[in-house]
Design a protein around this motif. Structure first.
Motif, short mmCIF file in Angstrom:
data_model
loop_
_atom_site.label_atom_id
_atom_site.label_comp_id
_atom_site.label_asym_id
_atom_site.label_seq_id
_atom_site.Cartn_x
_atom_site.Cartn_y
_atom_site.Cartn_z
N UNK A 124 0.85 -1.18 0.00
CA UNK A 124 0.00 0.00 0.00
C UNK A 124 0.89 1.24 0.00
N UNK A 125 0.39 2.31 -0.59
CA UNK A 125 1.17 3.53 -0.67
C UNK A 125 1.26 4.18 0.71
N UNK A 126 2.28 5.01 0.89
CA UNK A 126 2.46 5.68 2.17
C UNK A 126 1.32 6.63 2.49
N UNK A 127 0.78 7.28 1.46
CA UNK A 127 -0.31 8.21 1.72
C UNK A 127 -1.55 7.47 2.19
N UNK A 128 -1.84 6.31 1.61
CA UNK A 128 -3.02 5.56 2.05
C UNK A 128 -2.82 5.03 3.47
N UNK A 129 -1.60 4.63 3.80
CA UNK A 129 -1.34 4.16 5.16
C UNK A 129 -1.50 5.29 6.17
N UNK A 130 -1.05 6.48 5.83
CA UNK A 130 -1.22 7.62 6.73
C UNK A 130 -2.69 7.97 6.90
N UNK A 131 -3.44 7.94 5.81
CA UNK A 131 -4.86 8.27 5.90
C UNK A 131 -5.63 7.27 6.75
N UNK A 132 -5.23 6.01 6.69
CA UNK A 132 -5.91 4.99 7.48
C UNK A 132 -5.54 5.07 8.95
N UNK A 133 -4.50 5.81 9.29
CA UNK A 133 -4.10 5.94 10.68
C UNK A 133 -4.98 6.88 11.46
N UNK A 134 -5.72 7.74 10.79
CA UNK A 134 -6.53 8.74 11.47
C UNK A 134 -7.86 8.17 11.92
N UNK A 135 -8.44 8.78 12.95
CA UNK A 135 -9.79 8.43 13.36
C UNK A 135 -10.79 9.13 12.44
N UNK A 136 -12.01 8.62 12.41
CA UNK A 136 -13.06 9.29 11.65
C UNK A 136 -14.34 9.27 12.46
N UNK A 137 -15.20 10.25 12.23
CA UNK A 137 -16.48 10.31 12.93
C UNK A 137 -17.55 9.68 12.05
N UNK A 138 -18.48 9.01 12.67
CA UNK A 138 -19.54 8.32 11.96
C UNK A 138 -20.58 9.31 11.48
N UNK A 139 -21.36 8.89 10.47
CA UNK A 139 -22.46 9.71 9.99
C UNK A 139 -23.60 9.67 11.02
N UNK A 140 -24.55 10.59 10.92
CA UNK A 140 -25.61 10.71 11.91
C UNK A 140 -26.43 9.43 12.01
N UNK A 141 -26.77 8.81 10.88
CA UNK A 141 -27.55 7.58 10.92
C UNK A 141 -26.81 6.44 11.58
N UNK A 142 -25.52 6.36 11.31
CA UNK A 142 -24.70 5.33 11.94
C UNK A 142 -24.53 5.60 13.44
N UNK A 143 -24.43 6.87 13.80
CA UNK A 143 -24.32 7.23 15.22
C UNK A 143 -25.52 6.71 16.00
N UNK A 144 -26.70 6.87 15.42
CA UNK A 144 -27.91 6.42 16.08
C UNK A 144 -27.87 4.91 16.32
N UNK A 145 -27.38 4.15 15.34
CA UNK A 145 -27.29 2.70 15.47
C UNK A 145 -26.29 2.30 16.55
N UNK A 146 -25.16 3.00 16.62
CA UNK A 146 -24.15 2.67 17.61
C UNK A 146 -24.65 3.00 19.02
N UNK A 147 -25.38 4.09 19.18
CA UNK A 147 -25.93 4.44 20.48
C UNK A 147 -26.92 3.38 20.96
N UNK A 148 -27.62 2.73 20.03
CA UNK A 148 -28.51 1.64 20.42
C UNK A 148 -27.71 0.42 20.87
#
Length: 66
Positions: free
Chosen positions: A36-60
């Protein structure tokens, strides 16, 4: 009524912040990274926030972790 149970798989993969946002890690960075390229590895290292619909599912799935 019985207590609701926390989904253990969701608990291991997801964190709920103090403001209620749901944060997770991007998939695909555990192993087999040599091709994998270095840029893709760096991008995968970061956290991301879920979308609103997914947030609702995780809270359940995690009723007491808010």
């Amino acid at each position: 009524m019985a207590k609701m149970k926390t989904h253990k798989g969701a608990k291991k993969r997801v964190k709920i912040t103090a403001t209620g946002k749901v944060v997770g890690k991007k998939p695909g960075k555990r192993h087999l990274n040599w091709h994998k390229s270095g840029s893709s590895r760096r991008q995968k290292g970061r956290d991301f926030t879920f979308a609103k619909g997914e947030e609702r599912r995780v809270h359940q799935l995690m009723p007491y972790d808010v």
